[in-house]
Design an enzyme around this catalytic site. Structure first.
Site, short mmCIF file in Angstrom:
data_model
loop_
_atom_site.label_atom_id
_atom_site.label_comp_id
_atom_site.label_asym_id
_atom_site.label_seq_id
_atom_site.Cartn_x
_atom_site.Cartn_y
_atom_site.Cartn_z
N HIS A 157 -3.55 5.88 3.53
CA HIS A 157 -4.34 4.70 3.21
C HIS A 157 -3.74 3.43 3.78
O HIS A 157 -4.45 2.59 4.35
CB HIS A 157 -4.43 4.64 1.68
CG HIS A 157 -5.35 3.62 1.12
ND1 HIS A 157 -4.92 2.37 0.77
CD2 HIS A 157 -6.67 3.67 0.82
CE1 HIS A 157 -5.95 1.68 0.28
NE2 HIS A 157 -7.02 2.46 0.30
N ASP A 160 0.83 -1.20 0.00
CA ASP A 160 0.00 0.00 0.00
C ASP A 160 0.87 1.26 0.00
O ASP A 160 1.96 1.26 -0.58
CB ASP A 160 -0.93 -0.04 1.22
CG ASP A 160 -2.28 0.56 0.95
OD1 ASP A 160 -2.33 1.78 0.79
OD2 ASP A 160 -3.28 -0.17 0.89
N SER A 194 -11.31 -1.11 -0.25
CA SER A 194 -9.99 -1.09 0.40
C SER A 194 -10.11 -1.40 1.87
O SER A 194 -9.20 -1.95 2.49
CB SER A 194 -9.36 0.29 0.28
OG SER A 194 -8.79 0.47 -0.96
#
Lengths: 176, 567
Positions: free
Chosen positions: B277, B208, B458
């Site tokens: 994220h 990520d 996600s």
């Protein structure tokens, strides 16, 4: 003549004891110096080791004085790990036993530099060994690591003895 | 001259015939192989059926190639090519260097070559020219018989929607009913935590944007293992260099138009803040300190989380992500030291438009990881479209996860769906507050400086990765396929009103993990596992007490000798 023997024996014992005390004081002084400087020596040494590890094809993440391998293995470069103790011992011996003031200074500097470099090599090797075989890391660290430092000290002191004894080449004579 | 026997002559004739027939055999169905056959008109005409099959293969290959090139989002000037074994050799072939006009070459973990085409020298090309140059070069290479496959270096983006403005707020972990805290869309974790909170030996790699190691809930967590930054472009990495051993998330904020333009429109069309994220995703899996008075809980309280940074400003590339998948699975990546303990699960909360068949480099990396015993969990995507049109959601061998809301229904507003989806897990919906608790119904986890509700597939994928980690703590011998089948077998089936579009086996449920016992089948062969790993750093003094004594004795001997020699 009969009275002279105990005196000689006392002198024979006192000298090594004093030297041993001096050696221990040098080790202690070196590590005290590293402690007094705070976390910087550990972090700087860890960063040097990290860079050397990259050269040797290993990756490590440094956080302060802690070096971690991807996947978990980690060690911390504390004040006792930066090599100031053994460096102080060889520097002290070279400074005390060399023939001239110049040789004393050169011996102390060369001794300290050699032992600091040897300590870096020890830390790099320990990291590789720790990643490859973490179960035996304690043996590598307490056994091999310290033996390596002691061997480096002995090697330098023997070498320095030869260098210090060797006569300087005369003008026009090829160096030795 | 000796007379040759008729049998020998017959053997020679048969061998020559077989060789000719072999040369004419229809090639496998890849763009380049089909084109290689079509480019040999001088060969003897094959039978009509073979010709028709070849024609169909060539048309299919052409369609496939054009589909690959139709996807706009790739790194301009970069082409990924896999040469056939006989053409690959050691170094880059001269013809390829000439064809690329002196382009730069780099080899990937999958043996592909990444060719960076020169950008026009003194007269730099415009962005459109670069895109067209890349397309033309892919077409050119596809014509070459030496090429196995070729594709642009696609860009991938995080699969979350932008963040919206806190264990009582984590409805997504609650039991569905019958408990003090319940939510129809929850996965039922509290009873599982009574049986197991995980195993630190189970490693999950989060591929990520990296991690925030100084976040109050992450700092000092034993669950955070050292990761890596595999972003090769320093501009994308936003940390002043390319690949390094520091996976810290330095942010992925971009200004309007910073990522170029598409059909004359700036990309992105507005300034975007950093998403953090990777930390949000890793937080859901359990990178932080759970069961403590700080912050929020993760699915697994004891788990090894390895952050692998591949996404930065403007996203990430196929080759970096493929390398990350292989690295996490313990496979060799050129120029990168191997992971010490390979991950059993990788989480890919990222994706890009385009079928997986357009990106063979990604599919091969996933195949390699799964073959090495690593389960690959991916986000289905947030386009409210069929997931099969997205990569890696539509790739073979992955566990593709769609997003459910607080009520356990597919979030039609954004979640991808379809036959490629394996499961649904809580992804949340920040556009609603159906429980009326004054907080939006998103998934709560870490961002820089605190916590935030995010929604998206996600956020759904790490729920599956986390439950898979809990399952592996109970049954460490499960293979990726067995993990997938266990998760699917215990999912809560959904009615057409709950999932108006296909959402796989249903809503993820963790409860069965509490009853899962036994090691499972023999663990798959792992590449050189290093276990147990001492995670706590230990000091490595140059000399211990005994060493110091020996050093002092050494000094004493040296000084004594000096004294003895009169110096």
């Amino acid at each position: 003549m009969k009275i002279a023997r105990p005196r000689l024996r006392a002198r024979t014992l006192a000298l090594p004891a004093a030297a041993l005390g001096l050696g221990l004081a040098a080790v202690g002084a070196g590590e005290a110096m590293a402690l007094a400087l705070g976390p910087a020596p550990g972090a700087v040494t860890a960063e040097l080791v990290r860079r050397l590890l990259e050269v040797t094809g290993a990756s490590a993440l440094r956080t302060g004085a802690v070096l971690r391998a991807p996947g978990g293995f980690a060690y911390e470069v504390t004040a006792a790990c930066v090599g100031f103790g053994p460096a102080a011992v060889v520097a002290a011996v070279a400074a005390l036993r060399s023939r001239s003031a110049g040789a004393r200074l050169a011996g102390a500097l060369a001794g300290a530099a050699t032992l600091l470099a040897a300590n870096l090599a020890r830390l790099v090797a320990l990291f590789h060994l720790g990643v490859a075989d973490p179960d035996r890391f304690v043996i590598y660290h307490h056994g091999l690591g310290q033996a390596f430092v002691l061997a480096a000290m002995a090697a330098f002191l023997l070498l320095w003895r030869r260098v210090d004894r060797a006569p300087a080449p005369a003008l026009g004579e090829p160096g030795r | 001259m000796r007379t040759r026997s008729p049998a020998l002559i017959a053997i020679v004739v048969l061998a020559v015939s077989a060789a000719v027939a072999g040369a004419q055999a229809p090639p496998p169905a890849t763009a380049t192989r089909a084109r290689a056959a079509a480019a040999s008109p001088s060969q003897a005409a094959p039978p009509a059926a073979v010709r028709e099959k070849e024609g169909a293969e060539a048309r299919r290959a052409q369609v496939l190639l054009e589909k690959r090139l139709a996807v706009q989002d790739f790194v301009p000037g970069q082409v990924v090519v896999k040469l056939k074994p006989e053409a690959a050799g050691g170094a880059e072939p001269a013809w390829l260097s000439t064809l690329s006009g002196g382009g730069a070459f780099r080899r990937t973990s999958g043996g592909e070559l990444v060719i960076s085409l020169p950008g026009g020298g003194l007269t730099p090309m415009s962005a459109e020219e670069r895109v067209e140059q890349t397309r033309q070069f892919v077409r050119q290479l596809a014509e070459r018989p030496e090429v196995d496959y070729v594709q642009p270096n696609y860009r991938f983006q995080i699969a979350a929607e932008p963040p919206d403005p806190r264990f009582v707020e984590q409805w997504h972990y609650f039991a569905r009913a019958g408990a003090a805290r319940s939510a129809a869309g929850g996965i039922g974790l509290p009873p599982v935590w009574d049986a197991t909170t995980g195993d630190p030996q189970v490693v999950v790699a989060v591929i990520d944007t990296g991690i925030l190691p100084l976040h109050e809930d992450i700092q000092g967590s034993p669950n955070l293992l050292p990761g890596i930054d595999l972003i090769s472009d320093s501009g994308v990495a936003n940390d002043g260099d390319g690949r390094d051993t520091d996976p810290t998330d330095t942010g992925d904020s971009v200004a309007r138009g910073e990522c170029g333009d598409f059909l004359g429109l700036p990309v992105p069309d507005r300034d975007l803040p950093s998403s953090w994220h990777g930390s949000h995703v890793a937080g859901t899996i359990g990178v932080g300190r759970s069961n403590e008075s700080t912050g929020v809980a993760g699915v697994a309280w004891k788990v090894g989380v390895v952050p692998v940074r591949v996404l930065g400003k403007c996203g990430g590339s196929t080759t970096d992500i493929a390398d990350a998948i292989r690295w996490a699975a313990g496979l060799d990546v050129p120029g990168v030291a191997p992971i010490a303990r390979p991950a059993r699960i990788v989480n890919l909360s990222l994706g890009g438009r385009g079928s997986c068949s357009n990106s063979p480099a990604m599919q091969r990396a996933i195949d390699d990881a799964v073959a090495a015993g690593t389960a690959v969990v991916v986000a289905a995507g947030n386009e409210a479209e069929d997931a099969s049109g997205f990569t890696p959601a539509g790739c073979r061998g992955v566990i593709s996860v769609a997003a459910g809301d607080l009520e356990g229904k597919l979030v039609l507003r954004y979640s991808n769906f379809g036959s490629a989806v394996d499961l649904m897990a809580p992804g949340g919906d920040v556009a609603s507050d159906r429980d009326g608790n004054g907080h939006v119904d998103g998934v709560l986890s870490y961002v820089d400086g605190g916590y935030a509700y995010y929604n998206g597939t996600s956020m759904a994928a790490p729920h599956v990765a986390g439950v898979a980690a809990l399952l592996l703590a109970r049954r460490p011998g499960l293979s990726p396929a067995e993990i997938e089948s266990e998760l699917k077998a215990h999912a809560l089936s959904r009615s057409p009103s709950e999932c108006p579009r296909p959402c796989g086996a249903g809503l993820l449920q963790a409860g069965f993990v509490a009853d899962a016992t036994g090691p499972g089948p023999t663990p798959p062969d792992r590449p050189d596992p290093v276990s147990p790993v001492p995670v706590e750093p230990q000091p490595v003094p140059a000399l211990g007490p005994f060493g110091a004594l020996v050093a002092a004795a050494l000094a004493a001997v040296a000084l004594g000798r000096a004294r003895g020699t009169g110096r």
